[in-house]
Design an enzyme around this catalytic site. Structure first.
Site, PDB file in Angstrom:
ATOM      1  N   HIS A  50     -13.383 -49.878  33.799  1.00 20.74           N
ATOM      2  CA  HIS A  50     -12.251 -48.718  34.339  1.00 20.74           C
ATOM      3  C   HIS A  50     -12.869 -48.268  34.506  1.00 20.74           C
ATOM      4  O   HIS A  50     -12.375 -46.778  34.033  1.00 20.74           O
ATOM      5  CB  HIS A  50     -10.995 -48.789  32.785  1.00 20.74           C
ATOM      6  CG  HIS A  50     -10.011 -47.594  33.227  1.00 20.74           C
ATOM      7  ND1 HIS A  50      -9.079 -47.868  34.105  1.00 20.74           N
ATOM      8  CD2 HIS A  50      -9.934 -46.666  32.536  1.00 20.74           C
ATOM      9  CE1 HIS A  50      -8.162 -47.131  34.237  1.00 20.74           C
ATOM     10  NE2 HIS A  50      -8.736 -46.147  33.217  1.00 20.74           N
ATOM     11  N   ASP A  97      -5.002 -50.890  35.690  1.00 18.36           N
ATOM     12  CA  ASP A  97      -5.453 -51.660  36.826  1.00 18.36           C
ATOM     13  C   ASP A  97      -4.951 -52.853  37.171  1.00 18.36           C
ATOM     14  O   ASP A  97      -4.411 -53.302  38.982  1.00 18.36           O
ATOM     15  CB  ASP A  97      -6.676 -51.368  36.796  1.00 18.36           C
ATOM     16  CG  ASP A  97      -7.359 -50.375  36.135  1.00 18.36           C
ATOM     17  OD1 ASP A  97      -7.582 -48.950  36.903  1.00 18.36           O
ATOM     18  OD2 ASP A  97      -8.096 -50.505  34.636  1.00 18.36           O
ATOM     19  N   ARG A 144     -21.508 -35.867  33.071  1.00 15.92           N
ATOM     20  CA  ARG A 144     -21.114 -37.033  32.843  1.00 15.92           C
ATOM     21  C   ARG A 144     -21.946 -37.400  31.041  1.00 15.92           C
ATOM     22  O   ARG A 144     -20.351 -37.587  30.041  1.00 15.92           O
ATOM     23  CB  ARG A 144     -21.240 -37.930  33.703  1.00 15.92           C
ATOM     24  CG  ARG A 144     -20.983 -39.633  33.348  1.00 15.92           C
ATOM     25  CD  ARG A 144     -21.001 -40.194  34.725  1.00 15.92           C
ATOM     26  NE  ARG A 144     -21.384 -41.890  34.200  1.00 15.92           N
ATOM     27  CZ  ARG A 144     -23.019 -41.948  33.695  1.00 15.92           C
ATOM     28  NH1 ARG A 144     -23.331 -41.018  33.467  1.00 15.92           N
ATOM     29  NH2 ARG A 144     -22.671 -43.092  33.172  1.00 15.92           N
TER      30      ARG A 144
HETATM   31  P1  NAX Z   1      -3.085 -36.120  26.621  1.00 12.87           P
HETATM   32  O1  NAX Z   1      -4.044 -35.059  26.837  1.00 12.87           O
HETATM   33  O2  NAX Z   1      -1.427 -35.893  26.821  1.00 12.87           O
HETATM   34  O3  NAX Z   1      -2.921 -36.610  24.888  1.00 12.87           O
HETATM   35  C1  NAX Z   1      -4.312 -36.784  24.683  1.00 12.87           C
HETATM   36  C2  NAX Z   1      -3.553 -36.543  23.449  1.00 12.87           C
HETATM   37  O4  NAX Z   1      -5.105 -36.840  21.987  1.00 12.87           O
HETATM   38  C3  NAX Z   1      -3.677 -35.015  22.620  1.00 12.87           C
HETATM   39  O5  NAX Z   1      -2.513 -34.720  22.235  1.00 12.87           O
HETATM   40  C4  NAX Z   1      -5.186 -34.525  21.694  1.00 12.87           C
HETATM   41  O6  NAX Z   1      -4.757 -34.143  20.728  1.00 12.87           O
HETATM   42  C5  NAX Z   1      -5.539 -36.072  21.216  1.00 12.87           C
HETATM   43  N1  NAX Z   1      -6.271 -36.220  21.122  1.00 12.87           N
HETATM   44  C6  NAX Z   1      -7.507 -35.956  21.161  1.00 12.87           C
HETATM   45  N2  NAX Z   1      -8.371 -35.893  20.541  1.00 12.87           N
HETATM   46  C7  NAX Z   1      -8.577 -36.251  19.394  1.00 12.87           C
HETATM   47  C8  NAX Z   1      -8.749 -37.393  17.766  1.00 12.87           C
HETATM   48  N3  NAX Z   1     -10.340 -36.992  17.992  1.00 12.87           N
HETATM   49  N4  NAX Z   1      -7.681 -38.099  17.541  1.00 12.87           N
HETATM   50  C9  NAX Z   1      -6.916 -37.934  18.089  1.00 12.87           C
HETATM   51  N5  NAX Z   1      -6.416 -37.525  18.835  1.00 12.87           N
HETATM   52  C10 NAX Z   1      -7.082 -36.384  19.932  1.00 12.87           C
HETATM   53  O7  NAX Z   1      -3.708 -37.411  27.189  1.00 12.87           O
HETATM   54  P2  NAX Z   1      -2.969 -38.593  28.107  1.00 12.87           P
HETATM   55  O8  NAX Z   1      -2.198 -38.256  29.051  1.00 12.87           O
HETATM   56  O9  NAX Z   1      -2.014 -39.461  27.180  1.00 12.87           O
HETATM   57  O10 NAX Z   1      -3.746 -39.679  28.243  1.00 12.87           O
HETATM   58  C11 NAX Z   1      -4.902 -40.500  27.244  1.00 12.87           C
HETATM   59  C12 NAX Z   1      -6.082 -40.993  27.588  1.00 12.87           C
HETATM   60  O11 NAX Z   1      -5.893 -41.880  27.741  1.00 12.87           O
HETATM   61  C13 NAX Z   1      -7.114 -40.083  28.863  1.00 12.87           C
HETATM   62  O12 NAX Z   1      -8.810 -40.350  27.678  1.00 12.87           O
HETATM   63  C14 NAX Z   1      -6.643 -40.200  29.666  1.00 12.87           C
HETATM   64  O13 NAX Z   1      -7.903 -40.483  30.644  1.00 12.87           O
HETATM   65  C15 NAX Z   1      -6.633 -42.197  29.323  1.00 12.87           C
HETATM   66  N6  NAX Z   1      -5.634 -43.051  30.448  1.00 12.87           N
HETATM   67  C16 NAX Z   1      -6.402 -44.178  30.259  1.00 12.87           C
HETATM   68  C17 NAX Z   1      -5.849 -44.826  30.923  1.00 12.87           C
HETATM   69  C18 NAX Z   1      -6.469 -46.792  31.533  1.00 12.87           C
HETATM   70  O14 NAX Z   1      -5.921 -47.546  32.322  1.00 12.87           O
HETATM   71  N7  NAX Z   1      -7.624 -46.814  30.365  1.00 12.87           N
HETATM   72  C19 NAX Z   1      -5.129 -44.786  32.719  1.00 12.87           C
HETATM   73  C20 NAX Z   1      -4.033 -43.397  31.749  1.00 12.87           C
HETATM   74  C21 NAX Z   1      -5.397 -42.434  30.928  1.00 12.87           C
HETATM   75  O15 NAX Z   1      -5.678 -42.210  32.123  1.00 12.87           O
END
Ligand code: NAX
Length: 340
Positions: A189, A161, A99
């Site tokens: 969350h 949520d 973590r």
């Molecule tokens: P993906 O892995 O499909 O997309 C993430 C994108 O972010 C990738 O294209 C990666 O290249 C890019 N990235 C990584 N580091 C970066 C940076 N420093 N600057 C700019 N871009 C960067 O993930 P996805 O399914 O789109 O989910 C994105 C995030 O949303 C994850 O952290 C996920 O855990 C989070 N979520 C949050 C939710 C919420 O309710 N708060 C629910 C949905 C989701 O689980």
């Protein structure tokens, strides 16, 4: 005369949620049908090509409201003049990652992005963090944007949520989701969140607790359903989606982010919604933590305001405090790493 375009920055634009978000933003679902948008897409170098692909498709939609698109791997370019920023890109938990490693990796993303927002975003910028751990990432971004951007411009997404909770109630009570008001997501969350229906009501005037009692044949059965089915199902819905789809929530997450920004900008209507906002000490939450609470917006540019002073029963209070304790632990872990 057409209004000046609103600059919307989306990070992680080449990822899954980014792909689901961009088309809805460009179609006017987030800011209404008369506000043109300029999209700024931020990716890491490996993700730029995917963002470019999305941009090609956006062009092929010929959305009347889409003014222009810029794709970059430089935060200062991406946030330049941003009025609204959706921070979606984050570092996922890799195999064997502890973590603390996850918090550190994301602090290394959200710290510099917050600093860039502080340096170059528009004076009225508002930011929602979607990338996990969303609450603590928002805390880090807000701290890094200070003193140039007030901390209350930063929020984190718990609307998914909230919507999940409404969806579960709608199914059991056999009412349309739009007839359920004043559900609350409290806390982080994460699996410790507390989805609370004790203040929720239905359009027919009944409280949700009354309706559950009638539907399930008694108050004890209603309590058992809330404890054993509803709360764990909402809190662990993400895992259920992964199990069913083989991929995490995408369209529902993008939808929630759109609704979060839309309501913050244009106003909530019937009742309140849930968002993680920077605490000013409401409900005893330590100041500065980014904690989910009930909020409303008047759509007057002032953003979300906390509905303060609601009561908890003893068990609800214990659930909320456990989730707040987790937020404190996340903050302290980032502090111990010297990243806050
Ligand atoms: P993906 O892995 O499909 O997309 C993430 C994108 O972010 C990738 O294209 C990666 O290249 C890019 N990235 C990584 N580091 C970066 C940076 N420093 N600057 C700019 N871009 C960067 O993930 P996805 O399914 O789109 O989910 C994105 C995030 O949303 C994850 O952290 C996920 O855990 C989070 N979520 C949050 C939710 C919420 O309710 N708060 C629910 C949905 C989701 O689980």
């Amino acid at each position: 005369m057409a209004s000046a375009p609103t600059t919307v920055t989306v990070t992680g634009a080449g990822g899954q949620i980014g792909y689901a978000l961009l088309f809805r933003i460009a179609a006017g679902d987030m800011l209404g049908g008369s506000r043109p948008v300029r999209l700024r897409l931020l990716e890491i170098p490996q993700g730029v090509r995917a963002a470019e692909g999305a941009a090609l498709e956006l062009q092929d939609c010929a959305f009347p409201l889409l003014h222009d698109i810029e794709i970059t791997d430089d935060p200062l370019t991406a946030f330049n003049g941003a009025n609204i920023a959706l921070l979606v890109g984050a570092r996922p938990r890799g195999p064997g990652m502890e973590r603390a490693d996850l918090l550190a990796a994301n602090a290394g993303i959200f710290g510099p992005q917050g600093a860039a927002i502080g340096a170059v975003a528009a004076d009225d910028v508002r930011v929602v963090v979607v990338g996990n751990p969303a609450n603590t990432n928002a805390l880090i971004a807000a701290a890094s944007a200070a003193p140039h951007v007030p901390a209350d411009r930063f929020t984190a997404l718990t609307r998914l949520d909230h919507n999940r909770a409404v969806g579960q109630l709608a199914e059991l009570l056999e009412v349309p989701p739009g007839e359920i008001a004043d559900v609350i997501i409290w806390g982080n969350h994460s699996a410790t969140q507390f989805p609370d229906v004790s203040h929720a009501g239905l359009a027919d005037g009944r409280s949700v607790l009354e309706a559950l009692t009638e539907r399930l044949g008694g108050a004890d059965a209603a309590t058992a359903w809330l404890d054993d089915v509803f709360i764990p199902r909402v809190a662990k819905r993400g895992a259920e989606i992964i199990e069913a789809r083989g991929s995490s929530s995408v369209a529902s997450a993008a939808n929630a982010a759109i609704e979060h920004v839309r309501d913050e900008q244009l106003g909530t209507h019937r009742g309140w919604t849930s968002a993680a906002v920077v605490s000013r000490g409401e409900y005893g939450v330590p100041e500065g933590l980014v904690c989910s609470v009930p909020v409303v917006s008047r759509g007057d540019g002032e953003g979300y305001r906390v509905i303060d002073g609601l009561g908890f029963d003893a068990r609800g209070r214990a659930r909320f405090e456990a989730s707040v304790a987790e937020l404190v632990a996340e903050r302290d872990a980032v502090r111990a790493l010297g990243m806050l």
